[in-house]
Write a protein that holds these residues in place. Structure first.
Motif, PDB file in Angstrom:
ATOM      1  N   ASP A 277       8.894  -0.982 -21.853  1.00  0.00           N
ATOM      2  CA  ASP A 277       9.282  -0.270 -23.077  1.00  0.00           C
ATOM      3  C   ASP A 277      10.222   0.890 -22.758  1.00  0.00           C
ATOM      4  O   ASP A 277      10.672   1.066 -21.631  1.00  0.00           O
ATOM      5  N   LYS A 278      10.491   1.690 -23.739  1.00  0.00           N
ATOM      6  CA  LYS A 278      11.353   2.867 -23.621  1.00  0.00           C
ATOM      7  C   LYS A 278      10.698   3.862 -22.662  1.00  0.00           C
ATOM      8  O   LYS A 278       9.656   4.425 -22.970  1.00  0.00           O
ATOM      9  N   MET A 279      11.301   4.062 -21.520  1.00  0.00           N
ATOM     10  CA  MET A 279      10.694   4.906 -20.492  1.00  0.00           C
ATOM     11  C   MET A 279      10.444   6.326 -21.006  1.00  0.00           C
ATOM     12  O   MET A 279       9.414   6.916 -20.724  1.00  0.00           O
ATOM     13  N   TRP A 280      11.395   6.896 -21.728  1.00  0.00           N
ATOM     14  CA  TRP A 280      11.255   8.274 -22.195  1.00  0.00           C
ATOM     15  C   TRP A 280      10.033   8.436 -23.087  1.00  0.00           C
ATOM     16  O   TRP A 280       9.411   9.485 -23.100  1.00  0.00           O
ATOM     17  N   TRP A 281       9.663   7.398 -23.835  1.00  0.00           N
ATOM     18  CA  TRP A 281       8.511   7.482 -24.729  1.00  0.00           C
ATOM     19  C   TRP A 281       7.222   7.564 -23.927  1.00  0.00           C
ATOM     20  O   TRP A 281       6.379   8.423 -24.140  1.00  0.00           O
ATOM     21  N   ASN A 282       7.064   6.659 -22.994  1.00  0.00           N
ATOM     22  CA  ASN A 282       5.825   6.579 -22.221  1.00  0.00           C
ATOM     23  C   ASN A 282       5.658   7.745 -21.266  1.00  0.00           C
ATOM     24  O   ASN A 282       4.558   8.242 -21.074  1.00  0.00           O
ATOM     25  N   GLU A 283       6.747   8.169 -20.660  1.00  0.00           N
ATOM     26  CA  GLU A 283       6.637   9.223 -19.660  1.00  0.00           C
ATOM     27  C   GLU A 283       6.253  10.570 -20.254  1.00  0.00           C
ATOM     28  O   GLU A 283       5.715  11.416 -19.555  1.00  0.00           O
ATOM     29  N   GLN A 284       6.488  10.747 -21.547  1.00  0.00           N
ATOM     30  CA  GLN A 284       6.042  12.013 -22.131  1.00  0.00           C
ATOM     31  C   GLN A 284       4.516  12.078 -22.194  1.00  0.00           C
ATOM     32  O   GLN A 284       3.943  13.160 -22.264  1.00  0.00           O
TER      33      GLN A 284
ATOM     34  N   MET B 230       2.600  10.159 -19.848  1.00  0.00           N
ATOM     35  CA  MET B 230       2.126   9.875 -18.494  1.00  0.00           C
ATOM     36  C   MET B 230       2.498  10.962 -17.505  1.00  0.00           C
ATOM     37  O   MET B 230       2.037  10.952 -16.372  1.00  0.00           O
ATOM     38  N   GLY B 231       3.358  11.892 -17.913  1.00  0.00           N
ATOM     39  CA  GLY B 231       3.847  12.912 -17.002  1.00  0.00           C
ATOM     40  C   GLY B 231       5.076  12.410 -16.270  1.00  0.00           C
ATOM     41  O   GLY B 231       5.369  11.213 -16.259  1.00  0.00           O
ATOM     42  N   TYR B 232       5.803  13.324 -15.657  1.00  0.00           N
ATOM     43  CA  TYR B 232       7.012  12.924 -14.954  1.00  0.00           C
ATOM     44  C   TYR B 232       7.130  13.753 -13.689  1.00  0.00           C
ATOM     45  O   TYR B 232       6.862  14.956 -13.725  1.00  0.00           O
ATOM     46  N   PRO B 233       7.504  13.203 -12.581  1.00  0.00           N
ATOM     47  CA  PRO B 233       7.808  11.783 -12.412  1.00  0.00           C
ATOM     48  C   PRO B 233       6.530  10.946 -12.338  1.00  0.00           C
ATOM     49  O   PRO B 233       5.475  11.452 -11.954  1.00  0.00           O
ATOM     50  N   VAL B 234       6.647   9.691 -12.690  1.00  0.00           N
ATOM     51  CA  VAL B 234       5.498   8.785 -12.698  1.00  0.00           C
ATOM     52  C   VAL B 234       5.614   7.879 -11.478  1.00  0.00           C
ATOM     53  O   VAL B 234       6.657   7.258 -11.258  1.00  0.00           O
ATOM     54  N   ASP B 235       4.545   7.793 -10.694  1.00  0.00           N
ATOM     55  CA  ASP B 235       4.598   6.883  -9.549  1.00  0.00           C
ATOM     56  C   ASP B 235       4.134   5.491  -9.983  1.00  0.00           C
ATOM     57  O   ASP B 235       3.527   5.322 -11.038  1.00  0.00           O
ATOM     58  N   ALA B 236       4.445   4.517  -9.186  1.00  0.00           N
ATOM     59  CA  ALA B 236       4.167   3.118  -9.526  1.00  0.00           C
ATOM     60  C   ALA B 236       2.678   2.869  -9.787  1.00  0.00           C
ATOM     61  O   ALA B 236       2.321   2.059 -10.643  1.00  0.00           O
ATOM     62  N   SER B 237       1.813   3.569  -9.091  1.00  0.00           N
ATOM     63  CA  SER B 237       0.375   3.325  -9.270  1.00  0.00           C
ATOM     64  C   SER B 237      -0.086   3.700 -10.680  1.00  0.00           C
ATOM     65  O   SER B 237      -0.991   3.063 -11.221  1.00  0.00           O
TER      66      SER B 237
END
Length: 169
Positions: A31-38, A40-47
């Motif tokens: 999905d739209k990375m900017w939406w989810n990362e808000q 999940m925090g940033y930067p987001v690691d693969a795990s």
């Protein structure tokens, strides 16, 4: 909503047994990375992405749980591939579920006349709503306190004579 509905089954199966996942983004990398990362925090690691992926966690769907995946063919908000990927993962794990693609519709496909009818039928079947409605229609429910509470039609009223009522009890 769709991602969270399925996540409830996968992560909290001791609480949730039936869910309809409507147009969910089941892997935040799609999905739209900017939406989810808000969220999940940033930067987001693969795990973190792996842990949040319903696609990767599909194996956790239990045999006693019921799931309906709904997707709109023309969804421009969440790519229909998100739902199809989780469907593929569930099939690979030999999990039972229902998949409803609503043709010619976009996001929130379950909120169409056809989608609502299918959603209602799914919940009626798996939450046994027909039996609950039948019990309700047969009469008022008994409201006895404590663990011995019995649900169903209230007993017939005793005659107006208090002595007779005491004898019948």
């Amino acid at each position: 909503g769709g991602q969270t509905a399925l996540r409830a089954l996968l992560a909290h199966g001791e609480v949730y047994s039936v869910a309809v996942a409507d147009c969910g983004c089941h892997d935040n990398r799609v999905d739209k990375m900017w939406w989810n990362e808000q969220w999940m925090g940033y930067p987001v690691d693969a795990s973190a992405y792996d842990a949040a992926s319903n696609v990767l966690q599909a194996r956790a769907l239990r045999d006693d749980q019921r799931l309906m995946l709904v997707v709109g063919e023309l969804d421009e908000n969440v790519d229909p591939a998100c739902t199809l990927q989780v469907a593929g993962a569930l099939q690979a794990q030999e999990k039972d579920f229902e998949l409803l693609m609503v043709m010619g519709k976009g996001h929130s496909a379950a909120d169409t006349n056809y989608g609502r009818r299918k959603l209602l039928a799914f919940f009626q079947k798996h939450l046994h709503l027909d039996r609950q409605r039948q019990a309700r229609d047969e009469g008022p429910l008994q409201n006895e306190p404590g663990p011995s509470r019995q649900w169903g039609p209230a007993p017939a009223a005793a005659d107006e004579d208090p002595e007779k009522a005491a004898v019948e009890e």
